[in-house]
Write a protein that holds these residues in place. Sequence first.
Motif, PDB file in Angstrom:
ATOM      1  N   THR A  62       0.871  -1.168   0.000  1.00  0.00           N
ATOM      2  CA  THR A  62       0.000   0.000   0.000  1.00  0.00           C
ATOM      3  C   THR A  62       0.911   1.222   0.000  1.00  0.00           C
ATOM      4  O   THR A  62       2.116   1.106   0.250  1.00  0.00           O
ATOM      5  N   GLY A  69       3.029   0.551   4.717  1.00  0.00           N
ATOM      6  CA  GLY A  69       3.133   0.706   3.271  1.00  0.00           C
ATOM      7  C   GLY A  69       4.526   0.438   2.728  1.00  0.00           C
ATOM      8  O   GLY A  69       5.471   0.134   3.464  1.00  0.00           O
ATOM      9  N   TRP A 101      -3.288   3.160  -4.457  1.00  0.00           N
ATOM     10  CA  TRP A 101      -2.897   4.571  -4.509  1.00  0.00           C
ATOM     11  C   TRP A 101      -4.050   5.469  -4.967  1.00  0.00           C
ATOM     12  O   TRP A 101      -3.884   6.701  -5.041  1.00  0.00           O
ATOM     13  N   GLU A 116      -6.464   4.475   3.513  1.00  0.00           N
ATOM     14  CA  GLU A 116      -5.289   3.595   3.459  1.00  0.00           C
ATOM     15  C   GLU A 116      -5.097   2.848   4.774  1.00  0.00           C
ATOM     16  O   GLU A 116      -4.717   1.671   4.776  1.00  0.00           O
TER      17      GLU A 116
END
Length: 402
Positions: A62, A69, A101, A116
């Motif tokens: 991510t 991430g 994204w 996120e």
Amino acid sequence: MPTTSSPTGARATDAQRRALLRTARDVADDLAADAIARDQAGLPPVDETARLREAGLLAALTPPWPGRGADWRTGCAVIRAIAAADSSVGDVLARHYVHAWSGRFYAGHHDATALEETSVREQWLWTGAVRTPAAGADTDRPDLTLRPQPRNTGYVLDGRRSVDTSVAVADQIVVDAVCAVTGDALVVRIPPGARGMTIEPAHDRLGQRVAGAGDILLDRVAVTPEQVLGRRPHDEESTTPFTALAEPALRLALCHVGLGIAEGALGEARDLSRGGRAYRPPGQDPDLLLTYGELASAAQTATAVVDRATEVMAQALDTGPHLDAEEPAGVAALVATAETVTSKAALHITARVLELADAPGLDRFWRNARVLTAHRPAAHRLRSIGEHYLNSSHRVVAAAFH
């Protein structure tokens, strides 16, 4: 938590990167063990997605943020490692990473933070199909339409869209649709289990059989305001610099899948040659050595071009909303070049290895490369690259990509 600019933070980041790449190699080894059987079965990637989730790769791939991430360079390295073992799963992971994204590309970095965090916590798998703004798009009848509901309670979504991966197993599907009232193209996320959604899996594909491609049919599917990520500009002139990176980012991630296919095919052929299962014994056969030299050089050349594009893309993504208006065109030109070189290398290498060895399943590499590259014509890319080079055009280089 230490920042990445401090020595301690840098060491932590390097350690995390190495750990993530080790995990990716372990998952790749696991996938390689039964890749041929799964390719022949051609089932949706239910088991494959479970392997990725169990290994933590869905949460890891991510967008980067303190404590979570993966940066662009690391994410692409993971995608390539997985694709070398099974390009269908590499395709799933590439599209997952880029579509994760979407909040930043269409809503902005600040607005995407909560989304996120939820994606990481729930280990969501992302996929989607967002179309590129193109000349004449405003006059075409949209395939997906949004109709506003009373009192700003959201929209209902109707239409049909093809999705290249994970259509039946994803947790979030990102698509663009045109508002029937305002004409705005909005980017929305929808769960596959939404009421009114029907999924038609693609069967008997030539390659990328385990990627889980298919069509989604949407009949008055409810879309809440929270599911609207932002607007997709109608044309390149109205596209913000950071949003302009969305489409080339996906194309570049898929270049890493193509590289993985080439590397996987070449490595498997080499192992067959070393194991005496080639048409000609390895020994000192000059023709065989020449062929492997040619193929290895083609793979290394493509790697160099893709790595350069990856570095430039990483720098642009790191710049974020402060990206200069002229930069996306240069990034897109490098991505188009990487696509051109990688497509040629992957198709050439995967075809030539069939002349070197006879083994069940070796043809899957060519089939996968063919499907991955079939819908992106080289001539269109080359003309766009030529325009950018010759005229110093600041227009984003857009390859035919849907």
